[in-house]
Design an enzyme around this catalytic site. Structure first.
Site, mmCIF file in Angstrom:
data_model
loop_
_atom_site.group_PDB
_atom_site.id
_atom_site.type_symbol
_atom_site.label_atom_id
_atom_site.label_comp_id
_atom_site.label_asym_id
_atom_site.label_seq_id
_atom_site.Cartn_x
_atom_site.Cartn_y
_atom_site.Cartn_z
ATOM 1 N N HIS A 1 0.805 -1.222 0.000
ATOM 2 C CA HIS A 1 0.000 0.000 0.000
ATOM 3 C C HIS A 1 0.838 1.272 0.000
ATOM 4 O O HIS A 1 0.536 2.212 0.736
ATOM 5 C CB HIS A 1 -0.947 0.020 1.209
ATOM 6 N N HIS B 1 -7.073 -0.648 2.509
ATOM 7 C CA HIS B 1 -6.283 -1.071 1.359
ATOM 8 C C HIS B 1 -6.618 -0.061 0.254
ATOM 9 O O HIS B 1 -7.714 0.489 0.229
ATOM 10 C CB HIS B 1 -6.644 -2.492 0.959
HETATM 11 C C1 LIG Z 1 0.639 -7.596 -4.870
HETATM 12 C C2 LIG Z 1 -0.333 -6.509 -4.518
HETATM 13 C C3 LIG Z 1 -1.403 -6.785 -3.687
HETATM 14 C C4 LIG Z 1 -2.315 -5.785 -3.354
HETATM 15 N N1 LIG Z 1 -3.423 -6.117 -2.652
HETATM 16 C C5 LIG Z 1 -4.422 -5.196 -2.510
HETATM 17 C C6 LIG Z 1 -5.674 -5.568 -1.962
HETATM 18 O O1 LIG Z 1 -5.916 -6.739 -1.650
HETATM 19 N N2 LIG Z 1 -6.620 -4.607 -1.818
HETATM 20 C C7 LIG Z 1 -6.395 -3.303 -2.169
HETATM 21 O O2 LIG Z 1 -7.268 -2.474 -1.991
HETATM 22 N N3 LIG Z 1 -5.213 -2.939 -2.709
HETATM 23 C C8 LIG Z 1 -4.248 -3.858 -2.921
HETATM 24 N N4 LIG Z 1 -3.091 -3.500 -3.531
HETATM 25 C C9 LIG Z 1 -2.902 -2.081 -3.889
HETATM 26 C C10 LIG Z 1 -3.733 -1.630 -5.075
HETATM 27 O O3 LIG Z 1 -3.755 -2.592 -6.096
HETATM 28 C C11 LIG Z 1 -3.140 -0.311 -5.580
HETATM 29 O O4 LIG Z 1 -3.119 0.610 -4.505
HETATM 30 C C12 LIG Z 1 -3.941 0.304 -6.725
HETATM 31 O O5 LIG Z 1 -3.990 -0.576 -7.816
HETATM 32 C C13 LIG Z 1 -3.295 1.617 -7.117
HETATM 33 O O6 LIG Z 1 -3.871 2.095 -8.302
HETATM 34 P P1 LIG Z 1 -3.051 3.024 -9.276
HETATM 35 O O7 LIG Z 1 -3.977 3.402 -10.363
HETATM 36 O O8 LIG Z 1 -2.386 4.075 -8.487
HETATM 37 O O9 LIG Z 1 -1.847 2.106 -9.830
HETATM 38 P P2 LIG Z 1 -1.897 0.740 -10.642
HETATM 39 O O10 LIG Z 1 -3.196 0.048 -10.495
HETATM 40 O O11 LIG Z 1 -0.673 -0.016 -10.259
HETATM 41 O O12 LIG Z 1 -1.777 1.201 -12.165
HETATM 42 C C14 LIG Z 1 -0.640 1.854 -12.696
HETATM 43 C C15 LIG Z 1 -0.533 1.477 -14.170
HETATM 44 O O13 LIG Z 1 0.393 2.334 -14.819
HETATM 45 C C16 LIG Z 1 1.217 1.573 -15.676
HETATM 46 N N5 LIG Z 1 2.456 2.341 -15.848
HETATM 47 C C17 LIG Z 1 3.356 2.699 -14.909
HETATM 48 N N6 LIG Z 1 4.322 3.463 -15.448
HETATM 49 C C18 LIG Z 1 4.022 3.601 -16.760
HETATM 50 C C19 LIG Z 1 4.640 4.293 -17.844
HETATM 51 N N7 LIG Z 1 5.751 5.013 -17.681
HETATM 52 N N8 LIG Z 1 4.073 4.212 -19.069
HETATM 53 C C20 LIG Z 1 2.934 3.486 -19.259
HETATM 54 N N9 LIG Z 1 2.307 2.819 -18.265
HETATM 55 C C21 LIG Z 1 2.843 2.889 -17.027
HETATM 56 C C22 LIG Z 1 1.378 0.266 -14.945
HETATM 57 O O14 LIG Z 1 1.806 -0.772 -15.801
HETATM 58 C C23 LIG Z 1 -0.020 0.052 -14.391
HETATM 59 O O15 LIG Z 1 -0.848 -0.612 -15.292
HETATM 60 C C24 LIG Z 1 -2.135 -4.469 -3.851
HETATM 61 C C25 LIG Z 1 -1.057 -4.181 -4.685
HETATM 62 C C26 LIG Z 1 -0.162 -5.185 -5.044
HETATM 63 C C27 LIG Z 1 0.973 -4.856 -5.954
#
Ligand SMILES: Cc1cc2nc3c(=O)[nH]c(=O)nc-3n(C[C@H](O)[C@H](O)[C@H](O)COP(=O)(O)OP(=O)(O)OC[C@H]3O[C@@H](n4cnc5c(N)ncnc54)[C@H](O)[C@@H]3O)c2cc1C
Ligand SMILES: *[C@@H]1O[C@H](CO)[C@@H](O)[C@H](O)[C@H]1NC(C)=O
Ligand SMILES: *[C@@H]1O[C@H](CO)[C@@H](O)[C@H](O)[C@H]1NC(C)=O
Ligand SMILES: *[C@@H]1O[C@H](CO)[C@@H](O)[C@H](O)[C@H]1NC(C)=O
Ligand SMILES: *[C@@H]1O[C@H](CO)[C@@H](O)[C@H](O)[C@H]1NC(C)=O
Ligand SMILES: *[C@@H]1O[C@H](CO)[C@@H](O)[C@H](O)[C@H]1NC(C)=O
Ligand SMILES: *[C@@H]1O[C@H](CO)[C@@H](O)[C@H](O)[C@H]1NC(C)=O
Ligand SMILES: *[C@@H]1O[C@H](CO)[C@@H](O)[C@H](O)[C@H]1NC(C)=O
Ligand SMILES: *[C@@H]1O[C@H](CO)[C@@H](O)[C@H](O)[C@H]1NC(C)=O
Length: 675
Positions: free
Chosen positions: A576, A619
């Site tokens: 997180h 989370h």
């Molecule tokens: C193993 C794991 C378990 C987790 N378990 C939970 C859970 O059970 N419950 C919960 O609520 N949260 C959980 N989380 C956290 C949750 O998934 C994240 O907080 C959430 O997905 C964040 O969303 P986001 O949009 O910020 O990033 P993300 O969902 O990670 O999306 C970011 C995207 O940007 C892309 N990207 C990055 N840099 C670039 C670039 N330069 N060019 C193009 N694309 C790029 C990545 O490939 C990705 O697809 C977990 C995370 C992980 C890794």
């Protein structure tokens, strides 16, 4: 050339029409085309109203919502692939396998004398494709204390609970448990949305330890009612992001993108990494003009132009990394790599915080059904997978991820009011030393740290909100031992802060992530108290009957020093991380303002988990969907004024080519039917 590629699109579109068996349907389907592409020329040299970087939780929410405006063209650039090669592992909840796969960014953080794996999904859907499916909300007071950090926020940028709660519900399609008695669940129906895109439901299979969880925490004195209406503490079984109809993962792709995939105004380009936000630095402030991207390290650089806004949703590591590569961030750091500074913004990559955990493990009676059976016995695992695919969801361990949660306040954790009062007092007195220890040379960063530290101490002091989370682990294994039960303690409001910093001008070289886990005395003390609290949990019925012996850390580990030594070796991320592009005032080291715009720029916003300015006892997937839903409405209501894009000569209006291909598709579909 243009004609050929248009023809190919048309053939594909016709194929979709046929395979969908919808050839007779009318106008709606005429625009159907392949939204998802790996062809850089679908973006290169072209212009879109909105260019979104990252197809994860936030990015795909924005893509779906912004493309509801039929007159706006939306592009998403995603570094990962479509996930088709590992789709079963994405969809079957506990088949998920992230580490060391091509769908993991494979970041590492330096902390506790080690390099600690920091997985992040590199795949369409981002981390929602690979995460543990917990759907959790923080408490009203936490969102209110976030909003209080932004006294100058305009009325239409309300980040309090009341401002965000409707968007939590908007993203959600909640289904009440069919087995409420077995998991001791109460449902506050008015707290949930039932018409949103993300399925939120409960696994049908229930482990013995899951069944024992809530009654045990109730016996410890925690509240156990539905926590999702703003009172997010207590002990309970939380729902998961699962489609109740077939037990599969509901994630950003299935929830937001798939239903939007027929829209002619949306393109999602995969296997393409954004390498730079480009700016027109002759305007003041600098105006984001588009995104440079590459499909491989050292490969050709392509460019997409933006008409209205570039939106970074690349996540907590990707977003600050990309900003720094683009010259937006701490000037000295950026210039030390020979990159010219566009905006000196000290907060980019700072204020990092994360929930750090330690796992404890016990053995269970040898006839107890436990998740490690799936690891130890491959025949059993294959049978369980078959049951899942046959729809026998109440029988299959494969559909039942972790979901036992306990959020325990500082007061309950210490169980000694005198001690708690003194501890809080010391936390306040120690603040200056803690901040000095961070070594900031920038005064705004100090002020930001002070503000979030103070807000979080106040939360710990005055509310029931969790200082730690207790998690019941359903899958995983310990040293090959069979029939184990694992539980974790994770700090929810850490006082430690870390950072994400550029390490190379090569965008394919990961940034340096300094986690600074357990970097304060209070974090150590809280985590240690959590370990002791869990030992009381397993000594309480009905859980007690499922516990034979503590395997790790083991009965010998009792003193503060012994527990600390074991924690030092076993602490890891709860996945997180947040706050690396914090929404804080500029003079508090903020990166985005309350409208998510990057300070000192025009036409550039950040929408993802990196903007969360304080620790949330939750989370982060649920909160991130809500943030992106709210951001979508804000952007729709108040988009940045258009600029004239610099479209490469010869690249015709894409809307025109889509219309042409749609007409061709319709013609071909009719022909195909008549054949
Ligand atoms: C193993 C794991 C378990 C987790 N378990 C939970 C859970 O059970 N419950 C919960 O609520 N949260 C959980 N989380 C956290 C949750 O998934 C994240 O907080 C959430 O997905 C964040 O969303 P986001 O949009 O910020 O990033 P993300 O969902 O990670 O999306 C970011 C995207 O940007 C892309 N990207 C990055 N840099 C670039 C670039 N330069 N060019 C193009 N694309 C790029 C990545 O490939 C990705 O697809 C977990 C995370 C992980 C890794
Ligand atoms: C149930 O949800 C409603 C509506 O959001 C909320 O006002 C109320 O406080 C919740 N009740 C509890 C006990 O959390
Ligand atoms: C919500 O989920 C249920 C269960 O899958 C489904 O029947 C219903 O149609 C969904 N509602 C919406 C609005 O999608
Ligand atoms: C479980 O343990 C008991 C006592 O040690 C033993 O008698 C029994 O055979 C074991 N059962 C299984 C299934 O291993
Ligand atoms: C492994 O699982 C199979 C299928 O359920 C079962 O028949 C077998 O007894 C199990 N093996 C062990 C050693 O438990
Ligand atoms: C409670 O804490 C105080 C202050 O730290 C300590 O002196 C006292 O012994 C503690 N009480 C118990 C019952 O542990
Ligand atoms: C766990 O069970 C498997 C069979 O399912 C067995 O082969 C293995 O030896 C057991 N492990 C231990 C440590 O007992
Ligand atoms: C940063 O780059 C240097 C030099 O290329 C390298 O030795 C180091 O391992 C990198 N640090 C991290 C944390 O990746
Ligand atoms: C406060 O700092 C003192 C001195 O370093 C330390 O002994 C104490 O444990 C700290 N307490 C807290 C709660 O941070």
């Amino acid at each position: 050339m243009v004609f050929l590629s248009t023809c190919k699109t048309a053939v594909l579109a016709a194929f979709f029409l046929l395979s969908n068996n919808n050839v007779n349907a009318s106008a709606v389907h005429i625009n159907k085309r392949s939204t998802i592409s790996t062809n850089p020329s679908d973006l290169d040299g072209k212009a879109f109203d909105f260019v979104i970087v990252g197809g994860g939780a936030a990015g795909l929410t924005l893509a779906a919502r912004l493309s509801e405006q039929e007159n706006k063209k939306v592009a998403v650039i995603e570094a990962g692939d479509d996930g088709e090669a590992v789709m079963e592992r994405i969809l079957v909840p506990i088949r998920v396998a992230v580490p060391n796969s091509p769908n993991d960014w494979g970041y590492y953080a330096n902390s506790l004398g080690r390099t600690l794996h920091q997985p992040r999904g590199k795949v369409l859907g981002g981390s929602t494709a690979v995460n543990a499916l917990y759907m959790v909300r923080a408490s009203a007071e936490e969102h209110d204390s976030w909003a209080a950090l932004l006294p100058d926020a305009p009325a239409d940028a309300d980040w309090s609970w009341n401002g965000l709660y409707p968007y939590m519900q908007k993203s959600e399609n909640f289904t009440a448990p069919v087995n409420a008695a077995a998991i001791s669940a109460t449902v506050n129906a008015s707290a949930h949305g039932t018409s949103g895109p993300v399925h939120v439901s409960f696994p049908q299979f229930v482990y013995p330890a899951t069944q024992a969880w809530t009654p045990t925490l109730a016996a410890m004195g925690l509240k156990t009612d539905d926590p999702q209406g703003g009172q997010g503490w207590g002990g309970y079984i939380t729902p998961n992001s699962i489609n109740p109809d077939d037990g599969t993962r509901s994630y950003a792709k299935t929830a937001y993108l798939d239903p939007a995939s027929g829209r002619g105004n949306l393109v999602v380009l995969l296997q393409s990494q954004a390498t730079k936000v480009t700016f027109d630095t002759s305007s003041n402030p600098p105006r984001a003009t588009g995104i440079d991207f590459q499909q491989s390290q050292g490969g050709q650089t392509y460019h997409v132009e933006v008409i209205s806004e570039v939106i970074l949703s690349a996540g907590v590591f990707g977003t600050p990394h990309l900003l720094q590569l683009s010259g937006v961030g701490p000037k000295a750091l950026i210039e030390s790599f020979g990159i010219s500074s566009v905006v000196d913004l000290p907060g980019v990559g700072e204020h990092f915080q994360d929930h750090v955990l330690v796992p404890l493990t016990w053995s269970a009676p040898n006839d107890t059904v436990t998740g490690d059976m799936l690891i130890q016995n491959t025949t059993f695992a294959a049978e369980q997978l078959q049951l899942f695919h046959d729809g026998q969801l109440s029988q299959s361990l494969m559909g039942a991820p972790n979901n036992g949660i306990g959020y325990v306040s500082l007061k309950r954790l210490f169980n000694n009011d005198t001690f708690t009062t003194t501890f809080i007092q010391q936390m306040k007195e120690n603040m200056t030393a803690v901040i000095t220890n961070q070594g900031f040379t920038d005064e705004t960063l100090r002020k930001g740290y002070e503000a979030t530290y103070t807000a979080e101490v106040n939360t710990l002091e005055t509310t029931e909100i969790g200082a730690v989370e207790l998690l019941l682990g359903s899958f995983g294994s310990w040293n090959g031992v069979n029939r184990t039960i694992s539980m974790q303690v994770a700090i929810q409001h850490p006082m430690s802060r870390g950072s994400v910093k550029l390490n190379s001008t090569d965008p394919f070289v990961p940034p340096v992530i300094t986690a600074n886990y357990l970097n304060t005395d209070s974090d150590w003390a809280i985590m240690r108290a959590g370990v002791r609290y869990l030992r009381q949990v397993v000594a309480t019925e009905p859980m007690k009957s499922l516990i034979v012996e503590e395997l790790s850390p083991g009965a010998a580990v009792q003193s503060d020093a012994d527990i600390d030594g074991w924690m030092y070796l076993n602490a890891a991320t709860q996945y997180h991380p947040s706050s690396t592009s914090s929404m804080l005032p500029l003079d508090h080291g903020g990166v985005v303002d309350p409208t998510l715009k990057v300070y000192g720029t025009t036409g550039l916003r950040v929408v993802d988990a990196s903007i969360v300015p304080i620790g949330l006892c939750a989370h982060l997937m649920g909160p991130t969907y809500a943030i992106a839903e709210k951001a979508s409405d804000m952007i729709k209501a108040n988009p940045t004024a258009n600029r004239t894009p610099n479209v490469r000569s010869g690249a015709e209006s894409i809307r025109f080519s889509w219309m042409l291909s749609a007409v061709l598709a319709a013609v071909m579909a009719v022909l195909a039917v008549e054949l």
